[in-house]
Design a protein around this motif. Structure first.
Motif, PDB file in Angstrom:
ATOM      1  N   ASN A   4      -6.840   9.297  -4.750  1.00 32.12           N
ATOM      2  CA  ASN A   4      -7.444   8.838  -3.489  1.00 32.12           C
ATOM      3  C   ASN A   4      -6.517   8.042  -2.583  1.00 32.12           C
ATOM      4  OD1 ASN A   4      -9.973   9.931  -3.435  1.00 32.12           O
ATOM      5  ND2 ASN A   4     -10.755   8.417  -4.918  1.00 32.12           N
ATOM      6  N   LYS A   5      -5.242   8.382  -2.613  1.00 27.12           N
ATOM      7  CA  LYS A   5      -4.299   7.720  -1.704  1.00 27.12           C
ATOM      8  C   LYS A   5      -4.451   8.367  -0.319  1.00 27.12           C
ATOM      9  CE  LYS A   5      -1.464   5.076  -4.336  1.00 27.12           C
ATOM     10  NZ  LYS A   5      -2.526   4.524  -5.145  1.00 27.12           N
ATOM     11  N   SER A   6      -4.180   7.568   0.708  1.00 23.14           N
ATOM     12  CA  SER A   6      -4.260   8.097   2.060  1.00 23.14           C
ATOM     13  C   SER A   6      -3.146   9.142   2.249  1.00 23.14           C
ATOM     14  CB  SER A   6      -4.108   6.921   3.016  1.00 23.14           C
ATOM     15  OG  SER A   6      -3.658   7.350   4.240  1.00 23.14           O
ATOM     16  N   SER A  25       0.860  -1.186   0.000  1.00 19.08           N
ATOM     17  CA  SER A  25       0.000   0.000   0.000  1.00 19.08           C
ATOM     18  C   SER A  25       0.901   1.243   0.000  1.00 19.08           C
ATOM     19  CB  SER A  25      -0.870   0.009   1.245  1.00 19.08           C
ATOM     20  OG  SER A  25      -0.024   0.084   2.370  1.00 19.08           O
ATOM     21  N   VAL A  26       0.346   2.363  -0.436  1.00 22.21           N
ATOM     22  CA  VAL A  26       1.142   3.596  -0.462  1.00 22.21           C
ATOM     23  C   VAL A  26       0.513   4.631   0.471  1.00 22.21           C
ATOM     24  CG1 VAL A  26       1.909   5.533  -1.906  1.00 22.21           C
ATOM     25  CG2 VAL A  26       1.998   3.208  -2.813  1.00 22.21           C
ATOM     26  N   GLN A  27       1.330   5.122   1.405  1.00 26.24           N
ATOM     27  CA  GLN A  27       0.883   6.152   2.351  1.00 26.24           C
ATOM     28  C   GLN A  27       1.663   7.438   2.057  1.00 26.24           C
ATOM     29  OE1 GLN A  27      -1.149   6.225   5.629  1.00 26.24           O
ATOM     30  NE2 GLN A  27      -0.785   8.307   4.898  1.00 26.24           N
ATOM     31  N   VAL A  28       0.936   8.508   1.771  1.00 31.19           N
ATOM     32  CA  VAL A  28       1.608   9.782   1.470  1.00 31.19           C
ATOM     33  C   VAL A  28       1.670  10.642   2.736  1.00 31.19           C
ATOM     34  CG1 VAL A  28       1.527  11.866   0.035  1.00 31.19           C
ATOM     35  CG2 VAL A  28       0.678   9.691  -0.879  1.00 31.19           C
ATOM     36  N   VAL A  29       2.868  11.165   3.029  1.00 28.73           N
ATOM     37  CA  VAL A  29       3.035  12.041   4.194  1.00 28.73           C
ATOM     38  C   VAL A  29       3.646  13.345   3.701  1.00 28.73           C
ATOM     39  CG1 VAL A  29       4.129  12.295   6.454  1.00 28.73           C
ATOM     40  CG2 VAL A  29       3.480  10.021   5.649  1.00 28.73           C
TER      41      VAL A  29
END
Ligand code: ADP
Length: 227
Positions: free
Chosen positions: A199-201, A111-115
């Protein structure tokens, strides 16, 4: 937690320092594309010679080249640790698209989490003017010479971790810093718009606070217990 965490933010926001804390305290693994580029330059590899000028002047390496460097690293590291941090990649919407294709074709279970990390440019310029790094290409730990900073080295100009000498990065000189900030802001909108549309977190961190507080807030936001 399992997947790829992307640290997106301007130079000086503290991506590398936060990533370093995640590696030391959470056991994650980090790829800093900037560190990888500098390593190539110090080792004078073919890639190093090709990117030397772009890096010194504060410009970006080409999207295709940097993505292929990330792909090669991911293929080696994939599966060794549950969480991989990409620090400084992607930096353009094109790189984000290329990474998306890569994940969809070769790393389907990640999964890909963007910060995102952001603070005003004036603070960034100040931070970069007092930043020094370890000159050992395999370490490159980041320090600050600012009075009272938590990132000051224990001993003057010596790395706490490996004992090598500390020094300034060529691209932390004022002109290159200004260019890097301009280049970052030029691509920022398109990059963030890409992730918004896909729609990435996405987590937004307040990085205008001490690094220990940033790390605490980060853990809370991704659902890790900090007590
Ligand atoms: P900073 O985020 O402080 O500018 P980095 O150490 O992350 O510094 O990157 C240093 C340099 O390496 C950049 O100015 C650029 O030339 C090159 N670089 C790093 N990551 C990328 C990337 N994703 N795309 C293109 N160039 C990159």
């Amino acid at each position: 937690m399992k997947g790829i965490v992307l640290f997106i933010g301007p130079p000086g926001a503290g991506k590398g320092s936060l990533a370093h804390m995640c590696v030391k305290q959470l056991g994650w693994v980090q790829l800093s594309t900037g560190n990888l580029c500098r390593k190539h330059i110090i080792e004078q590899t073919k890639i190093g010679k090709e990117i030397d000028f772009a890096i010194k002047s504060g410009n970006l390496v080409s999207d295709v080249l940097i993505t292929s460097m990330v792909e090669e690293w991911l293929l080696q590291e994939y599966g060794k640790q549950p969480v991989v941090i990409l620090d400084g990649f992607p930096r353009t919407a094109e790189q984000a698209k290329l990474l998306n294709n890569l994940v969809e074709t070769k790393f389907k279970d990640l999964s890909v989490q963007v910060v995102t990390l952001d603070i005003p440019d004036t603070i960034l310029v100040d931070r970069l003017s007092s930043r020094i790094i370890c000159q050992n290409k395999d370490c490159q730990a980041v320090y600050s010479l600012s009075e009272g900073s938590l990132l000051r080295p224990a001993q003057d100009m010596v790395c706490d971790f490996c004992g090598s000498a500390l020094g300034r990065r060529k691209d932390d000189e004022y002109e290159a810093v200004k260019e890097r900030l301009t280049v970052y802001r030029r691509h920022e909108h398109g990059l963030l718009a890409f992730y918004k549309a896909s729609n990435k977190s996405c987590i937004q961190l307040n990085v205008a606070q001490p690094i220990t507080e940033v790390f605490k807030e980060f853990q809370e936001m991704i659902g890790l217990n900090t007590i």
